[in-house]
Design an enzyme around this catalytic site. Structure first.
Site, mmCIF file in Angstrom:
data_model
loop_
_atom_site.group_PDB
_atom_site.id
_atom_site.type_symbol
_atom_site.label_atom_id
_atom_site.label_comp_id
_atom_site.label_asym_id
_atom_site.label_seq_id
_atom_site.Cartn_x
_atom_site.Cartn_y
_atom_site.Cartn_z
ATOM 1 N N HIS A 10 0.871 -1.189 0.000
ATOM 2 C CA HIS A 10 0.000 0.000 0.000
ATOM 3 C C HIS A 10 0.910 1.242 0.000
ATOM 4 O O HIS A 10 1.733 1.424 -0.884
ATOM 5 C CB HIS A 10 -0.917 -0.112 1.231
ATOM 6 C CG HIS A 10 -2.085 0.821 1.291
ATOM 7 N ND1 HIS A 10 -2.441 1.673 0.292
ATOM 8 C CD2 HIS A 10 -2.999 1.032 2.290
ATOM 9 C CE1 HIS A 10 -3.519 2.372 0.644
ATOM 10 N NE2 HIS A 10 -3.878 2.002 1.866
ATOM 11 N N HIS B 262 -1.968 -2.893 -9.633
ATOM 12 C CA HIS B 262 -2.978 -2.288 -8.763
ATOM 13 C C HIS B 262 -4.213 -3.165 -8.767
ATOM 14 O O HIS B 262 -4.550 -3.745 -9.802
ATOM 15 C CB HIS B 262 -3.333 -0.866 -9.237
ATOM 16 C CG HIS B 262 -3.970 -0.053 -8.170
ATOM 17 N ND1 HIS B 262 -5.312 -0.138 -7.897
ATOM 18 C CD2 HIS B 262 -3.443 0.818 -7.280
ATOM 19 C CE1 HIS B 262 -5.584 0.672 -6.890
ATOM 20 N NE2 HIS B 262 -4.472 1.247 -6.485
ATOM 21 N N ASP C 59 2.757 5.363 -7.211
ATOM 22 C CA ASP C 59 3.973 5.459 -6.402
ATOM 23 C C ASP C 59 5.242 5.092 -7.156
ATOM 24 O O ASP C 59 6.330 5.164 -6.590
ATOM 25 C CB ASP C 59 3.811 4.625 -5.125
ATOM 26 C CG ASP C 59 2.885 5.356 -4.171
ATOM 27 O OD1 ASP C 59 2.952 6.599 -4.149
ATOM 28 O OD2 ASP C 59 2.085 4.714 -3.497
HETATM 29 N N1 CMC Z 1 5.396 -7.541 -9.681
HETATM 30 C C1 CMC Z 1 5.312 -8.782 -10.161
HETATM 31 N N2 CMC Z 1 4.156 -9.490 -10.229
HETATM 32 C C2 CMC Z 1 3.054 -8.892 -9.765
HETATM 33 C C3 CMC Z 1 3.069 -7.585 -9.234
HETATM 34 C C4 CMC Z 1 4.295 -6.901 -9.215
HETATM 35 N N3 CMC Z 1 4.360 -5.665 -8.723
HETATM 36 N N4 CMC Z 1 1.829 -7.246 -8.845
HETATM 37 C C5 CMC Z 1 1.049 -8.296 -9.109
HETATM 38 N N5 CMC Z 1 1.789 -9.307 -9.672
HETATM 39 C C6 CMC Z 1 1.290 -10.593 -10.150
HETATM 40 C C7 CMC Z 1 1.015 -11.509 -8.970
HETATM 41 O O1 CMC Z 1 2.127 -12.329 -8.673
HETATM 42 C C8 CMC Z 1 -0.162 -12.285 -9.477
HETATM 43 O O2 CMC Z 1 0.307 -13.307 -10.324
HETATM 44 P P1 CMC Z 1 -0.496 -14.719 -10.435
HETATM 45 O O3 CMC Z 1 -1.829 -14.389 -11.017
HETATM 46 O O4 CMC Z 1 0.363 -15.557 -11.354
HETATM 47 O O5 CMC Z 1 -0.589 -15.260 -9.040
HETATM 48 C C9 CMC Z 1 -0.946 -11.308 -10.335
HETATM 49 O O6 CMC Z 1 0.018 -10.357 -10.773
HETATM 50 C C10 CMC Z 1 -2.056 -10.584 -9.588
HETATM 51 O O7 CMC Z 1 -1.475 -10.034 -8.391
HETATM 52 P P2 CMC Z 1 -2.226 -9.924 -7.012
HETATM 53 O O8 CMC Z 1 -1.231 -9.824 -5.909
HETATM 54 O O9 CMC Z 1 -3.274 -11.006 -6.907
HETATM 55 O O10 CMC Z 1 -2.993 -8.553 -7.239
HETATM 56 P P3 CMC Z 1 -3.656 -7.718 -6.096
HETATM 57 O O11 CMC Z 1 -4.720 -6.941 -6.738
HETATM 58 O O12 CMC Z 1 -4.037 -8.581 -4.958
HETATM 59 O O13 CMC Z 1 -2.457 -6.768 -5.572
HETATM 60 C C11 CMC Z 1 -0.909 -4.962 -5.471
HETATM 61 C C12 CMC Z 1 -2.282 -5.462 -5.988
HETATM 62 C C13 CMC Z 1 -0.811 -3.464 -5.699
HETATM 63 C C14 CMC Z 1 -0.810 -5.244 -3.961
HETATM 64 C C15 CMC Z 1 0.213 -5.721 -6.234
HETATM 65 O O14 CMC Z 1 0.129 -5.442 -7.619
HETATM 66 C C16 CMC Z 1 1.606 -5.353 -5.680
HETATM 67 O O15 CMC Z 1 2.066 -5.994 -4.733
HETATM 68 N N6 CMC Z 1 2.291 -4.335 -6.289
HETATM 69 C C17 CMC Z 1 3.562 -3.853 -5.765
HETATM 70 C C18 CMC Z 1 3.333 -2.946 -4.550
HETATM 71 C C19 CMC Z 1 2.803 -1.580 -4.942
HETATM 72 O O16 CMC Z 1 3.303 -0.924 -5.861
HETATM 73 N N7 CMC Z 1 1.788 -1.108 -4.199
HETATM 74 C C20 CMC Z 1 1.252 0.269 -4.357
HETATM 75 C C21 CMC Z 1 -0.152 0.276 -4.834
HETATM 76 S S1 CMC Z 1 -0.635 1.932 -5.381
HETATM 77 C C22 CMC Z 1 -0.658 2.895 -3.936
HETATM 78 C C23 CMC Z 1 -1.825 2.571 -3.110
HETATM 79 O O17 CMC Z 1 -2.964 2.800 -3.558
HETATM 80 O O18 CMC Z 1 -1.644 2.149 -1.976
#
Ligand code: CMC
Length: 436
Positions: free
Chosen positions: A272, A313, A370
């Site tokens: 986050h 995201h 971010d």
């Molecule tokens: N790098 C590599 N793979 C990723 C990433 C990433 N940053 N984000 C998602 N994936 C992959 C993940 O491994 C999954 O793969 P699979 O379907 O094979 O299991 C797929 O994409 C879907 O990911 P998820 O974790 O189920 O997606 P989510 O919606 O639960 O999580 C997120 C969203 C933002 C937590 C995630 O994309 C992440 O960890 N990003 C990096 C951290 C980040 O930049 N966070 C800031 C968000 S914006 C500011 C805010 O609003 O807080």
């Protein structure tokens, strides 16, 4: 069957029931399944709330597919270009943009509530010098509840309004004080003649020998503009993890300052608000453009916990409109400051590589707000461990707006999710001597 209902049938028992289909002003139709348990004896299972609306809200609208973000109906692009953070805070809290008089009186009230009780500054001094500023923020904001508790009547809208204002007003003072404590400098008091962002910069950086603002009240306009912009972009994002935490804690009737402290804790995580700090750490680790393929491979490897920070995201699946704005601003800010930041070049190259990569294309992973915000903060000389604190200051506008909205609902209920129990069936207690 009417068009406004959805039928759910339990194929095991043949029981079927109809549920209302709710349609908001914009967005996905939503099934009201509140009576599911009563009607069919079932719960729904949705870890991570992927398909679940937890409340009704009039504050912020996001269309993740189209990259749309509206605060009270106004597109983020227009607010970012033409507004100030305080104006946007007023909009989020009150539903309408302020006229001149309303903005003047709002600013005046914010100024009046920006001071800290001396005893609170004392409690801040109890932290070890190397405590992370986010840890201090959780503690100090939570401890505001000890200063404002008994006299709060949460049934009184005016008490609620003042509580919300107080949080927005004190957050920059607390944030700057946490930073000053971490570097061993005395706390700087707020100045009523400065605007919100200018005041924050002054509290952060002024020193006896080199005041941040000179005697003509000059302050670098590019810095102030960039800070206002980042605060506007981070001000609200509907039911994100920290806002939902604030709502969940508030649903119990807990002290509002304690609820905001809970929101700060939720924001801290790297998934986050902690992402902005994590992006810079990641870029530093990658180091050079040549290393990008190696780190992309790590990000794609299911057995490697490494993720591309600042990418992906839950809601945006084509682009994050805030990222488009921060990318542009990054160019402007870096052109203004003489030192060329190699991390920016690296970030641009990383973005280019990732956006061409099949894995990121297929999973719809784009840079989020971010990915570039940390580079801008770095150019503004904000220390890395303060990046998420900056997010706190901005998101406070959203948290208090959601809190005000929720508390004004006539019959708000305690939030109490259900679970799918996967533990032991009932079993008998074993005396200690008979345990293996
Ligand atoms: N790098 C590599 N793979 C990723 C990433 C990433 N940053 N984000 C998602 N994936 C992959 C993940 O491994 C999954 O793969 P699979 O379907 O094979 O299991 C797929 O994409 C879907 O990911 P998820 O974790 O189920 O997606 P989510 O919606 O639960 O999580 C997120 C969203 C933002 C937590 C995630 O994309 C992440 O960890 N990003 C990096 C951290 C980040 O930049 N966070 C800031 C968000 S914006 C500011 C805010 O609003 O807080």
């Amino acid at each position: 069957m009417s068009q406004d209902t959805v039928s759910i049938k339990n194929n095991n028992t043949g029981q079927e029931a109809e549920f209302s289909l709710l349609q908001g002003t914009l967005g996905t139709p939503t099934v009201d399944i509140g009576s599911l348990n009563n009607n069919l004896g079932l719960f729904t299972y949705d870890p991570g709330f992927v398909s679940t609306a937890s409340c009704k809200s009039k504050i912020t609208y996001i269309n993740g597919g189209k990259g749309v973000l509206l605060y009270r109906g106004y597109p983020i692009e227009q607010l970012a270009k033409q507004s100030s953070f305080l104006e946007v805070s007023y909009l989020l809290m009150n539903g309408e943009l302020p006229n001149e008089k309303e903005l003047f009186s709002f600013t005046d009230e914010i100024n009046n509530h920006s001071m800290l009780h001396e005893a609170l500054s004392g409690s801040l001094r109890g932290f070890h010098y190397d405590a992370h500023p986010m840890a201090m923020m959780v503690g100090v904001v939570g401890s505001l509840s000890a200063f404002y508790h008994g006299q709060l009547d949460m049934e009184d809208p005016e008490h609620r309004r003042i509580s919300a204002l107080r949080m927005l007003a004190k957050m920059p003072t607390i944030a700057a004080a946490c930073y000053r404590h971490s570097v061993g400098y005395p706390i700087v008091y707020p100045r009523f003649d400065l605007e919100y962002c200018e005041n924050f910069l002054n509290m952060m950086f002024s020193r006896p020998s080199e005041t941040y603002i000179d005697k003509n009240n000059y302050i670098d306009p590019v810095t102030v503009k960039a800070l206002n912009l980042l605060f506007i972009l981070h001000a609200d994002h509907e039911q994100n993890a920290s806002t939902s935490t604030v709502r969940l804690a508030s649903s119990t009737g807990a002290n509002p300052y304690a609820c905001i402290a809970a929101g700060i804790s939720a924001l801290w995580g790297p998934a986050h608000g902690g992402a902005n700090e994590a992006v810079l750490k990641m870029l530093a680790e990658i180091g050079t453009v040549e290393n990008i393929p190696k780190y992309l491979a790590k990000a794609k490897d299911k057995n490697d916990p490494f993720r591309l920070m600042g990418f992906g995201h839950r809601v945006y699946k084509n682009f994050d409109p805030r990222a488009t704005i921060t990318r542009e601003t990054c160019h402007e800010v870096l052109a203004h400051f003489p030192s060329n930041d190699p991390l920016f070049e690296l970030a641009l190259a990383l973005e280019e590589h990732a956006l061409k990569d099949e894995y990121f294309i297929e999973k719809k992973l784009y840079p989020n707000v971010d990915f570039y915000s940390g580079i801008i903060y770095r150019a503004l000389k904000i220390p890395e461990n303060m990046f998420t604190v900056m997010f706190v200051i901005a998101r406070t506008a959203g948290w208090v707006s959601h809190w005000l909205e929720m508390m004004a609902e006539p019959n708000h209920r305690i939030s109490r999710p259900r679970q799918l129990y996967t533990g032991y069936d009932k079993r008998d207690y074993l005396p200690r001597e008979s345990r293996k």
